[in-house]
Every structure is written in C-alpha cells, then in structure tokens.
Motif scaffolding. Sequence first.
Motif, short mmCIF file in Angstrom:
data_model
loop_
_atom_site.label_atom_id
_atom_site.label_comp_id
_atom_site.label_asym_id
_atom_site.label_seq_id
_atom_site.Cartn_x
_atom_site.Cartn_y
_atom_site.Cartn_z
N GLU A 1 0.84 -1.20 0.00
CA GLU A 1 0.00 0.00 0.00
C GLU A 1 0.87 1.25 0.00
OE1 GLU A 1 -2.75 1.70 -0.78
OE2 GLU A 1 -3.97 0.46 0.57
N GLY A 2 0.42 2.29 -0.73
CA GLY A 2 1.12 3.56 -0.75
C GLY A 2 0.34 4.63 -0.02
N MET A 3 -0.01 5.70 -0.74
CA MET A 3 -0.78 6.78 -0.14
C MET A 3 -1.48 7.56 -1.25
SD MET A 3 2.18 9.59 0.85
CE MET A 3 2.74 8.60 2.22
N GLY A 4 -2.48 8.35 -0.86
CA GLY A 4 -3.22 9.16 -1.81
C GLY A 4 -2.38 10.33 -2.32
N ALA A 5 -2.67 10.74 -3.55
CA ALA A 5 -1.92 11.85 -4.15
C ALA A 5 -2.10 13.14 -3.37
CB ALA A 5 -2.36 12.05 -5.60
N GLU A 6 -3.17 13.27 -2.60
CA GLU A 6 -3.43 14.48 -1.83
C GLU A 6 -2.78 14.44 -0.45
OE1 GLU A 6 -6.16 11.45 -0.41
OE2 GLU A 6 -5.55 12.11 -2.42
N ASP A 7 -2.12 13.34 -0.12
CA ASP A 7 -1.50 13.21 1.20
C ASP A 7 -0.40 14.25 1.38
OD1 ASP A 7 0.33 12.10 3.34
OD2 ASP A 7 -1.21 10.53 3.33
N PRO A 8 -0.36 14.95 2.51
CA PRO A 8 0.69 15.97 2.72
C PRO A 8 2.10 15.38 2.77
CG PRO A 8 -0.61 15.63 4.72
CD PRO A 8 -1.32 14.92 3.62
N ASP A 9 2.22 14.07 2.94
CA ASP A 9 3.53 13.43 2.96
C ASP A 9 3.94 12.87 1.60
OD1 ASP A 9 4.12 13.89 5.64
OD2 ASP A 9 3.07 12.08 6.30
N TRP A 10 3.21 13.23 0.57
CA TRP A 10 3.47 12.66 -0.77
C TRP A 10 4.91 12.88 -1.22
CZ3 TRP A 10 0.93 9.59 -4.18
CH2 TRP A 10 1.37 9.58 -5.51
N GLU A 11 5.37 14.12 -1.15
CA GLU A 11 6.73 14.40 -1.64
C GLU A 11 7.79 13.82 -0.71
OE1 GLU A 11 6.48 18.47 -4.18
OE2 GLU A 11 5.66 18.56 -2.15
N GLY B 1 -4.71 16.26 -9.29
CA GLY B 1 -5.35 17.31 -8.52
C GLY B 1 -4.43 18.42 -8.05
N ARG B 2 -3.30 18.62 -8.74
CA ARG B 2 -2.38 19.68 -8.33
C ARG B 2 -2.88 21.05 -8.78
NH1 ARG B 2 -0.60 16.25 -4.86
NH2 ARG B 2 0.84 14.66 -5.64
N PRO B 3 -2.62 22.10 -7.97
CA PRO B 3 -2.95 23.47 -8.41
C PRO B 3 -1.90 23.97 -9.40
CG PRO B 3 -1.91 23.52 -6.25
CD PRO B 3 -2.09 22.06 -6.59
N ALA B 4 -2.21 25.05 -10.06
CA ALA B 4 -1.32 25.58 -11.10
C ALA B 4 0.01 26.07 -10.53
CB ALA B 4 -2.01 26.70 -11.87
N ASP B 5 0.08 26.40 -9.26
CA ASP B 5 1.33 26.89 -8.68
C ASP B 5 2.12 25.79 -7.98
OD1 ASP B 5 -0.28 26.47 -6.51
OD2 ASP B 5 0.00 28.47 -5.62
N TRP B 6 1.77 24.52 -8.20
CA TRP B 6 2.40 23.42 -7.49
C TRP B 6 3.88 23.32 -7.82
CZ3 TRP B 6 4.64 18.56 -8.53
CH2 TRP B 6 4.68 17.68 -7.45
N LEU B 7 4.25 23.48 -9.09
CA LEU B 7 5.66 23.37 -9.48
C LEU B 7 6.50 24.47 -8.85
CD1 LEU B 7 5.49 22.43 -13.27
CD2 LEU B 7 6.37 21.01 -11.42
N ALA B 8 5.92 25.66 -8.74
CA ALA B 8 6.69 26.79 -8.22
C ALA B 8 7.16 26.55 -6.81
CB ALA B 8 5.84 28.07 -8.29
N GLY B 9 6.41 25.82 -6.03
CA GLY B 9 6.79 25.58 -4.65
C GLY B 9 7.46 24.25 -4.40
#
Length: 427
Positions: free
Chosen positions: A260-270, A382-390
Amino acid sequence: MTPAQAPVPGGTSGFSLPIQVVEAAGVTAWLVEDHAVPVVSLSWSWNGGAALDPAGQEGTAAMAASLLTEGAGPLRATDFGDLLRDAAISLNFGADRDHFEGGFRALADALPEAVRLARLAMAEPRLDADAVERVRARAAAAARRALETPRGQAGRGFWARAFPEHPAGRPSAGTAESIAAVPPEALRAALDRQMRQGGLLVCAAGAINPDGLRAVLAQLFAGLPAGTPPAVPPLPAFRAFGQAVVDFASPQSAVVFGQEGMGAEDPDWEAAQVVLRILAGGGFASRLMHSVREQRGLAYGIGGGLDVLFRRGVVVGSVATENARVAETLAVTREEWARMAKDGPSEAERADAVAYMTGSLPLQFTDSRRVADSLLSLRQNGRPADWLAGRAARLQALTTERLGAVAARLLQPETLAVVVAGQPVGL
C-alpha cells in the motif's frame, strides 16, 4: 493574461513554468506559451479508460482508442493517415487503467488541420469492420507477447492479487481471450460513454497564445455529447497477499513486489517520494541497488517507486535474478525495507536525493509534448497551477526527522507482497 505560475528567479530557489489558465466553451485548460519553436502540443483526458471496461471484455477501451485514428467521417484509414503524414501531425489516443487520453503535436501552420482531424476522430469515428479486425489482431498479439516473459507473468499476477475485485487488478490492454470477446458494438459504446464534453482536463504548450487556445477549445470538442463519463470505482485498499510463485520455465525469475502507498493528496506525498528514491529509486545511489547488486552481485538491477493509479500511489518494485538466488535477493530486499522503516535516511542521503529531484525537474519539460503531458499528469493528480513553483522549496524543507517519520509510516516490511515468475529455488 497574467500567468498563474510565474518563473522563480535564482539557480537554487526552484523551477517553474509560466502556466496560464485559459477557459473557453466550458473547458478549463492550462497553457505554457513558448514561441521559440513553431510547434503546438495539446494533451487531454477523461477519467475512465480501462476502469470502464465490462468484465470479460478487458481491452475494450484500449481497442476503441486505437480505432480513432483508423478513419473518421468520410475518410477511411489510409486517407486519414495520409492527411496526418502530409501535414506532419502526430495524433494519438490511448486508454490506461484509469484515464482515456488524446493528444496531438503539430507545426503552428498545421494547427487548424490538426484540430479538424482530431475533432473528426472523436466526433465521427468510422469503426470500419476491416479496421476493427486489424486492431483486434494487433491487440491480441500484444497481449500474448506480454505473457511470454517472466516479467509479464509476474506483473500480471501481482496486480491481479493486489486488487482482485477491482478493474486495477485486470490487464488494461486485455488478454487474447477478452479481446476476442469484444463485439464491434461494445467499441462504439465505449467511445459513447467515454468521450463527453464534461470531465475534460486539457493542457497545451508551444507556439499558441490564450486567444488561439480558446478558439481551439471551442472547435476541438464541439462535436461531443454533453455530460460526463461514468464514475470510476474507487480503488480499495491494497491486499497484502503475501508471496506467490507463478511457474514459468526460465533460467531467471522475475520478481514484482509492493505494498500500500498513499493518496496523491496526502501531505507526505513528496516526502514519500524522497524516501523511496533513497531506498529503491536512485539507481546506483539507492540502498537496494547497493545491497543487492554492488555488495552481493545478486542481480543486474533493482528498483521501485510510487505507481500512481486512481489518484493513489502504490509502492511497486521489481528485480530479475537467477532462480537459485531469488530467495537471498528477497531476504536482502526485506532487510533494507525494514531498516529504512526503522532508522530512516541519513542526512547525506537526504541531501543527495533532494538535490537530484530538484535539479532533474527541468528535464521533464524539454519540448512542448513533454510539457503538455507533464501538466496533464499534474492535473490528473489534482495539483494546483502553482504546485511546481513551490516544489523545490517543499523538498528542501524536508528534514531527516520528517523523512524518518514518513518512512516509518509508509514502509511495511511485514506486509510486503511478492510475486515471483520463474522456477525459484527454496521458495
């Protein structure tokens, strides 16, 4: 239009793209405008794909997608293909486990023709009998080839056991038997339920401005019926099925392992991505490669990471080795899995992984097709448009303590599931 995501100056502060959010005809698209090369790429998708295939007819969506470039409207397959070649247009459609996708790449001068042919393919597919049988034969041959190697057998067995009651456990491209069972009317039905004006995600890159993209959006999807595709079934929890052996006559065994992994929205994804790069995804820098190949010579290579489907990440890895060395390879893999879960990474490992992940990010965006496809993947997750910037700042802010906590939460050596295809000794 003001970019939704402005470039970040400075060599170490991060990487981003000037993404513009463009709306037209009820569709929202992301655009990275770049006129350095006179090429335009578009990528779009709907939720669905193989997840909507009827049971026993696996491969229907993939076949239907292939047929979209085999003739449309008044154009038979050869005529349609000739027009694409004459204008140097690359037009493609595909269906994976959870999405149905389309896209094209064309010179800016050929953009009107690319839009016309893509729209015709989606709105008026012919599905001629000869084309259906040609695509069916090609798909069945590919399905048979996929099971001619230990790796294909291990992968098939792994997903079938991990998600036995869900479409994720079925082969998205189908089997020779299921492909033979797909009637022509099922292909038409698959396209009718899948390609709708609603539920669209669209991304564009290259030599086109927002006004030009609005005109494209208004034309490209105008012939599709209203509504959205049916909802895909949510992915259930990964089934920790233990260890299984698929008998296959070969001097080597192929192993697929995961959990098992985790959801893409999980704050620990990165943070999880960093942990898995250190453990399994860093080539010769990974712990598994060091322990399995460099220290013991058990295999030529071993690796793994997060396989994303239905907006969930499943931890999946693979290795191939001699039948007599499978048991030792798995023992070492489990030891490293447990060591990372218990102790986490070192500061040096953290620094190296973060440096690689931030430094390699621009390589994902080297041409308009890769930009459009990468943006589409972000939107699907489900990433926002500014996801790469941060992203660089988020990665650099990760501490060894945080990564250790995420490793302890994520990695489950006691539930690591394994499928071995071959004739392993001692399992």
